[in-house]
Design an enzyme around this catalytic site. Structure first.
Site, PDB file in Angstrom:
ATOM      1  CG  ASP A 237      38.973  29.354  39.266  1.00  0.00           C
ATOM      2  OD1 ASP A 237      39.458  28.307  38.804  1.00  0.00           O
ATOM      3  OD2 ASP A 237      38.237  30.219  39.182  1.00  0.00           O
TER       4      ASP A 237
ATOM      5  CG  ASP B 285      30.192  39.081  38.946  1.00  0.00           C
ATOM      6  OD1 ASP B 285      31.495  38.839  38.472  1.00  0.00           O
ATOM      7  OD2 ASP B 285      29.242  38.616  39.319  1.00  0.00           O
TER       8      ASP B 285
ATOM      9  CG  HIS C 122      33.767  36.916  38.578  1.00  0.00           C
ATOM     10  ND1 HIS C 122      32.885  35.847  38.843  1.00  0.00           N
ATOM     11  CD2 HIS C 122      34.850  36.446  38.259  1.00  0.00           C
ATOM     12  CE1 HIS C 122      32.905  35.597  37.350  1.00  0.00           C
ATOM     13  NE2 HIS C 122      34.312  35.497  37.141  1.00  0.00           N
TER      14      HIS C 122
ATOM     15  CD  GLU D 125      30.827  35.668  40.971  1.00  0.00           C
ATOM     16  OE1 GLU D 125      30.950  36.494  40.620  1.00  0.00           O
ATOM     17  OE2 GLU D 125      30.581  34.721  40.552  1.00  0.00           O
TER      18      GLU D 125
HETATM   19  C1  F6R Z   1      38.522  31.004  35.446  1.00  0.00           C
HETATM   20  C2  F6R Z   1      38.554  32.039  36.184  1.00  0.00           C
HETATM   21  C3  F6R Z   1      37.305  32.941  36.462  1.00  0.00           C
HETATM   22  C4  F6R Z   1      37.068  34.016  34.422  1.00  0.00           C
HETATM   23  C5  F6R Z   1      36.067  35.166  34.617  1.00  0.00           C
HETATM   24  C6  F6R Z   1      35.964  34.797  32.795  1.00  0.00           C
HETATM   25  O1  F6R Z   1      39.655  30.209  35.963  1.00  0.00           O
HETATM   26  O2  F6R Z   1      38.787  32.691  38.016  1.00  0.00           O
HETATM   27  O3  F6R Z   1      37.157  34.108  37.784  1.00  0.00           O
HETATM   28  O4  F6R Z   1      38.438  34.203  34.736  1.00  0.00           O
HETATM   29  O5  F6R Z   1      35.045  34.039  34.990  1.00  0.00           O
HETATM   30  O6  F6R Z   1      35.675  34.185  32.432  1.00  0.00           O
HETATM   31  P1  F6R Z   1      35.315  34.146  30.977  1.00  0.00           P
HETATM   32  O7  F6R Z   1      36.992  33.970  30.155  1.00  0.00           O
HETATM   33  O8  F6R Z   1      35.113  32.235  30.641  1.00  0.00           O
HETATM   34  O9  F6R Z   1      34.711  34.947  30.187  1.00  0.00           O
END
Ligand code: F6R
Length: 257
Positions: free
Chosen positions: A67, A136, A138, A143
């Protein structure tokens, strides 16, 4: 799903790095799917170490990131392009021309997303996708209630995600872009192997839903229960709500994978 519960994030990340390294040794032109955020940093550190000390060769590897924030130029300190360059790509011998990240400034975002999907297909699909998980549930920026068959597209970030990611924007959640381009759940599920990492108590509810909950778009990561090769590496804190921890350890210790 294969669950590996580890004493800390470091030991979990070392195991995940081993899987990535094994793939690259077997298939030097492997296509990796990569994630940003705090979670994969120790994995990237270990892969950098393996490159420097053990000669792990990334010269033919290709990568697609999950992303990118919509509206952020690659040069922005909070862009995922900057994150990947600084934390990984600049430290290994990957050819930057083979590292793909959605363009946050794409003029026609919809067409850009379709091209991204096409590029993944043209490169033979993703061999191994690295994932973190949001509090959450995702994966990518898919989401709660995202379609399980969604492809790369524009996503609206949930309020929890804005709060969680404020740390990358000087602590100000108002500075976090509301929209992002993300691979879809269907795109992620097409990867031949999935390596998901999760650390800390803040992830424990999402981890419980993903592993022991019913498959539901409410916890998007629960769809990984349907993936034939999903490897989950977590620490004790992220695992603390799991009811069948001993069983998961039993299976891992049987050492058949
Ligand atoms: C990042 C992504 C997100 C993260 C998730 C956890 O490219 O796609 O899904 O993997 O938000 O983020 P952290 O590792 O910062 O807790």
């Amino acid at each position: 799903m294969e669950i590996s519960i580890n004493k800390d994030s470091k030991s979990a990340s070392l195991k995940a790095a081993k899987l990535v390294a094994e793939l690259i040794s077997k298939k030097p032109d492997a296509v990796l799917g990569l994630a940003t955020g705090g979670t994969p940093l120790e994995l990237y550190d270990e892969l950098v170490r393996m490159h420097k000390n053990d000669g792990l060769d990334f010269s033919k590897v290709k990568s697609f990131n999950l992303d990118e924030y919509l509206g952020l130029p690659a040069s922005d300190p909070a862009s995922y392009r900057r994150f990947m360059d600084e934390n990984f790509f600049d430290k290994i011998n990957i050819d930057k021309a083979n590292t793909f990240i959605p363009d946050g400034l794409a003029k026609d975002a919809r067409a850009h997303c379709a091209e991204y999907e096409e590029k993944i297909r043209a490169m033979g699909g993703i061999d191994l996708q690295v994932l973190g998980i949001g509090a959450d549930g995702h994966i990518g920026f898919n989401e709660p209630l995202s379609s399980f068959s969604s492809r790369t597209g524009v996503r609206v970030l949930a309020p929890e995600t804005l709060k969680d990611n404020a740390r990358f924007f000087g602590g100000d959640e108002n500075k976090v872009p509301r929209l992002a381009i993300s691979m879809g759940v269907g795109t992620i599920m097409d990867a031949r192997k999935i390596v998901l990492l999760a650390f800390g108590k803040s992830k424990s509810e999402a981890v419980e839903g993903m592993i022991e909950g019913p498959v539901s778009a409410f916890i998007v990561a629960s769809i990984l229960q349907f993936h034939e090769s999903a490897h989950v590496f977590i620490d004790e804190d992220a695992a603390y709500r799991l009811t069948r921890k001993d069983y998961y350890k039993w299976v891992e210790n049987a050492n058949v994978f």
